[in-house]
Enzyme design. Structure first.
Site, PDB file in Angstrom:
ATOM      1  CD1 TRP A   1      -6.711 -22.731  42.292  1.00  0.00           C
ATOM      2  CD2 TRP A   1      -5.576 -21.694  40.684  1.00  0.00           C
ATOM      3  NE1 TRP A   1      -7.086 -23.299  41.093  1.00  0.00           N
ATOM      4  CE2 TRP A   1      -6.392 -22.681  40.094  1.00  0.00           C
ATOM      5  CE3 TRP A   1      -4.773 -20.913  39.878  1.00  0.00           C
ATOM      6  CZ2 TRP A   1      -6.428 -22.902  38.722  1.00  0.00           C
ATOM      7  CZ3 TRP A   1      -4.809 -21.136  38.514  1.00  0.00           C
ATOM      8  CH2 TRP A   1      -5.633 -22.119  37.937  1.00  0.00           C
ATOM      9  CG  ASP A   2      -2.853 -25.980  45.756  1.00  0.00           C
ATOM     10  OD1 ASP A   2      -3.865 -26.670  45.960  1.00  0.00           O
ATOM     11  OD2 ASP A   2      -1.711 -26.464  45.665  1.00  0.00           O
TER      12      ASP A   2
END
Length: 307
Positions: free
Chosen positions: A200-201
């Site tokens: 996600w990041d």
């Protein structure tokens, strides 16, 4: 009988960045940090070895285990994003991610292997850095997500639900139309939102140097979904390198194309989910009472001809 000496709590200087991040929403967690450090250093038989550090949302304490192993004690307020961090790190191939030595699922406190204080963002060649990031992304997103992780399909459905109430807060009618188109695209993606283990990041500051491998991934916010959702952070970071090329939009497209070439992610899904990431960020900004699309994300949307 001689009375035992009173226990003196550790003195922890909490970094200002961490105070700014949590003083409004997590004041009790901030106040408890010295006691939490004492608790986990005693529980896991650790010795502190240096000044505390911090991530954007966590306190990092350099420690050594009883066997001499250098490690990092990571403390963070528990939330939906980090709740399964240790599970994700243990699910991926060990060569690609930081090792988990201990963890407490109830508080998301983790004891991690110690890496070198050098990030992928420190690599001078941003094209080579992007290639390394894409190779890591490809390997991570090939792994099926554990069943208990939250799902991109649910997150996307929340975005679509929230969009009508927030989009009118954009001051520019053209931006309203653009973000509404992004919301419509995301609605179409929900039925096939994927089941891979996503970070996600995954950007350049969340990859660090190590001895056992040249580069190791840290700090996931685990999610089950489509790998195409993972491309945006590479576009949204090392922005000065893109501007320095002289043709910003072409540089954005070149970086995007390199990520696709290395990962094999289909272009149509990559474009659609990148629009979804911009939708997500715009809605977050609108919740914080902003009234326009962030200029960096506007440039990314224009370069990729999204919407």
């Amino acid at each position: 009988m001689t009375a035992s000496a009173p226990t003196v709590p550790s003195v922890i200087v909490i970094p200002a960045e961490l105070i700014d991040a949590h003083e409004d929403d997590e004041p009790e967690w901030l106040a408890a940090l010295p006691a939490l450090v004492d608790d986990y250093t005693a529980r896991w038989e650790l010795t502190r070895t240096g000044a505390v550090l911090n991530g954007a949302a966590s306190l990092i304490v350099p420690v050594v285990r009883t066997d001499g192993t250098a490690a990092m004690l990571k403390l963070q307020p528990t939330n939906d994003e980090n709740f399964h961090e240790a599970l994700a790190l243990r699910t991926w191939q060990p060569d690609d991610v930081v090792g988990v030595l201990e963890d407490d699922p109830d508080t998301t406190t983790i004891l991690l292997e110690r890496l070198h204080p050098r990030m992928l963002s420190d690599l001078p060649d941003h094209v080579e850095a992007t290639k390394i990031l894409a190779e890591l992304l490809g390997r991570l997103s090939a792994v099926p997500a554990p069943a208990e992780l939250r799902r991109l399909s649910d997150l996307a459905a929340e975005l679509v639900e929230d969009a009508p109430g927030l989009i009118p807060d954009l001051a520019d009618p053209a931006e309203q139309k653009l973000i509404q188109r992004f919301a419509d695209q995301v609605r179409e993606l929900i039925p096939e939102a994927g089941d891979r283990l996503l970070h996600w990041d995954l950007h350049y500051d969340n990859v660090m140097a190590a001895d056992r491998q040249p580069w190791i991934v840290i700090d996931p916010k685990p999610l089950a979904g489509d790998p195409a959702f993972e491309l945006f952070p590479a576009l949204n970071n090392r922005w000065a390198d893109l501007r320095g090329t002289g043709d910003l939009h072409q540089a954005i497209r070149d970086r995007f194309d390199l990520m696709l070439d290395v990962t094999g992610i289909p272009r149509d899904r990559a474009l659609a989910w990148t629009a979804g990431r911009i939708l997500q960020n715009v809605l977050w900004d609108l919740e914080d009472e902003e009234s326009e699309i962030d200029p960096v994300q506007r440039e990314i949307a224009a370069a990729l001809r999204l919407g």
